[in-house]
Design a protein around this motif. Structure first.
Motif, PDB file in Angstrom:
ATOM      1  N   ASN A  41       0.831  -1.201   0.000  1.00  0.00           N
ATOM      2  CA  ASN A  41       0.000   0.000   0.000  1.00  0.00           C
ATOM      3  C   ASN A  41       0.871   1.259   0.000  1.00  0.00           C
ATOM      4  O   ASN A  41       0.660   2.183  -0.790  1.00  0.00           O
ATOM      5  CB  ASN A  41      -0.914  -0.005   1.221  1.00  0.00           C
ATOM      6  CG  ASN A  41      -1.823   1.200   1.260  1.00  0.00           C
ATOM      7  OD1 ASN A  41      -2.736   1.332   0.459  1.00  0.00           O
ATOM      8  ND2 ASN A  41      -1.583   2.099   2.193  1.00  0.00           N
ATOM      9  N   GLN A  60      -1.274  -1.160  -5.636  1.00  0.00           N
ATOM     10  CA  GLN A  60      -2.498  -1.061  -4.841  1.00  0.00           C
ATOM     11  C   GLN A  60      -3.398  -2.280  -5.032  1.00  0.00           C
ATOM     12  O   GLN A  60      -4.083  -2.718  -4.097  1.00  0.00           O
ATOM     13  CB  GLN A  60      -3.270   0.215  -5.194  1.00  0.00           C
ATOM     14  CG  GLN A  60      -2.555   1.500  -4.832  1.00  0.00           C
ATOM     15  CD  GLN A  60      -2.322   1.653  -3.338  1.00  0.00           C
ATOM     16  OE1 GLN A  60      -2.843   0.896  -2.526  1.00  0.00           O
ATOM     17  NE2 GLN A  60      -1.521   2.630  -2.957  1.00  0.00           N
ATOM     18  N   ALA A  63      -1.918  -4.880  -2.837  1.00  0.00           N
ATOM     19  CA  ALA A  63      -2.268  -4.579  -1.447  1.00  0.00           C
ATOM     20  C   ALA A  63      -3.702  -4.993  -1.149  1.00  0.00           C
ATOM     21  O   ALA A  63      -3.977  -5.649  -0.128  1.00  0.00           O
ATOM     22  CB  ALA A  63      -2.082  -3.089  -1.166  1.00  0.00           C
ATOM     23  N   ARG A  64      -4.622  -4.627  -2.015  1.00  0.00           N
ATOM     24  CA  ARG A  64      -6.039  -4.979  -1.814  1.00  0.00           C
ATOM     25  C   ARG A  64      -6.225  -6.480  -1.710  1.00  0.00           C
ATOM     26  O   ARG A  64      -6.911  -6.982  -0.814  1.00  0.00           O
ATOM     27  CB  ARG A  64      -6.875  -4.434  -2.974  1.00  0.00           C
ATOM     28  CG  ARG A  64      -8.352  -4.733  -2.872  1.00  0.00           C
ATOM     29  CD  ARG A  64      -9.018  -4.659  -4.228  1.00  0.00           C
ATOM     30  NE  ARG A  64      -8.462  -5.646  -5.152  1.00  0.00           N
ATOM     31  CZ  ARG A  64      -8.677  -5.635  -6.468  1.00  0.00           C
ATOM     32  NH1 ARG A  64      -9.391  -4.674  -7.017  1.00  0.00           N
ATOM     33  NH2 ARG A  64      -8.159  -6.583  -7.233  1.00  0.00           N
ATOM     34  N   ALA A  79      -7.002   0.216   0.715  1.00  0.00           N
ATOM     35  CA  ALA A  79      -6.430  -0.087  -0.600  1.00  0.00           C
ATOM     36  C   ALA A  79      -7.396   0.261  -1.717  1.00  0.00           C
ATOM     37  O   ALA A  79      -6.982   0.728  -2.784  1.00  0.00           O
ATOM     38  CB  ALA A  79      -6.028  -1.553  -0.664  1.00  0.00           C
TER      39      ALA A  79
END
Length: 256
Positions: A41, A60, A63-64, A79
Motif C-alpha cells: 500500500n 495497490q 495490497a487490496r 487499498a
C-alpha cells in the motif's frame, strides 16, 4: 512503515519508494502477509506521488488482494481508496468512481468516520473528473463535515480546497473563494507550506476569475512565500511570475 507519513509530508518520494520496497521484501521473507500488504500500500502511494501510475495501480491491487486474503477489512478499504486514486491518474475514471464508492460503503459499514471522510473526498475528485459536478460538491461537503467532526484539520483543509474547485466548476465562484481561503488558513496553521502554496494559487485563480486582480496578486505573493518556506523553489518562482501577470489566463486549480 512508520516513516511513510513523514516522507510524504516532506515530499521525499524517491526515499519513500525505496523504504517501502525494502519493507515489502522484508515482510515477504518473514512470511508477514499483513506487513507485506501495508508495504504494498505504501509503495503504491509513493509510486503515485512520483508519477509512476501504472506501477501504482499494480501495487495497490496487490495490497487490496493481500488485505482481502488476510481478512483485514480496514486495510482492504484503504487499498480500494488508494486504487481509485491511481486509476484516476491513468484515465480510468469510471473505475475510480466505483472503487471510491466501494471504499465509502465499507467505511460506513465499519463505522470508521475518519476514513469514510477520506473516501468521500476522493469520490468527489473522481466525480469532478467525469463531469458530475453537483454530486462532487455534495461529496466534498460530506468529507469536510466528517473531518471537522473527527478533528482531522489536515484533511479538513484538503476537503475545503477540493470543495472550492467543485464550486468553481459549478459557477459558484464567491463560495469557492471562501472555501480556498479557509483551506489556506488551515494549511498555514499546520505549517504545511506546500499545500498552502497550492491552495493560495487556487485562491488567486478564483480572484482572477472574479476580475479582482489586486486580490489575485496578493494571493499569488502569499503562494510564493509558502512555496519558499516549503523549499519548492520552482513553484515559488512560478507563483511570483503569476503575481506579476495577473491578467493572463490562469491554469486549472490543483486537487489535493
Amino acid at each position: 512503515l512508520c516513516l511513510a507519513e513523514y516522507l510524504d509530508w516532506r515530499r521525499y518520494f524517491d526515499d519513500w519508494i525505496t523504504v517501502s520496497d525494502v519493507a515489502r521484501e522484508a515482510a515477504h521473507r518473514a512470511g508477514d502477509r499483513s506487513g507485506e500488504a501495508m508495504a504494498w500500500n505504501n509503495l503504491g502511494l509513493s509510486l503515485r506521488e512520483a508519477g509512476r501510475m501504472e506501477e501504482a495501480v499494480e501495487a495497490q491491487t496487490r495490497a487490496r488482494d493481500l488485505y482481502q486474503a488476510t481478512g483485514d477489512s480496514l486495510g482492504e478499504v484503504m487499498a480500494w481508496n488508494n486504487l481509485g486514486l491511481a486509476l484516476e491518474q491513468i484515465g480510468r475514471v469510471e473505475e475510480a468512481v466505483e472503487a471510491h464508492i466501494r471504499a465509502r460503503d465499507l467505511h460506513q459499514t465499519t463505522g470508521d468516520r475518519r476514513r469514510e471522510a477520506m473516501a468521500w473526498n476522493n469520490l468527489g475528485i473522481a466525480l469532478q473528473k467525469v463531469g458530475r459536478v453537483e454530486e462532487a460538491v455534495e461529496a466534498h461537503i460530506r468529507a469536510r463535515d466528517l473531518h471537522q467532526a473527527t478533528g482531522d484539520r489536515h484533511r479538513e483543509a484538503m476537503a475545503w480546497n477540493n470543495l472550492g474547485i467543485a464550486l468553481e466548476l459549478a459557477g459558484r465562484v464567491e463560495e469557492a473563494i471562501t472555501s480556498y481561503d479557509k483551506a489556506a488558513q488551515l494549511h498555514q496553521e499546520a505549517a504545511n507550506w506546500y499545500r498552502a502554496g497550492e491552495t493560495l494559487g487556487n485562491l488567486a485563480r478564483a480572484h482572477e476569475a472574479a476580475h479582482r486582480p489586486a486580490d489575485a496578486r496578493a494571493a499569488w505573493l502569499q503562494a510564493a512565500d509558502s512555496y519558499t518556506q516549503a523549499g519548492a523553489t520552482e513553484e515559488a518562482a512560478a507563483a511570483q511570475a503569476d503575481a506579476n501577470a495577473t491578467d493572463t489566463a490562469p491554469p486549472p486549480p490543483t486537487l489535493t
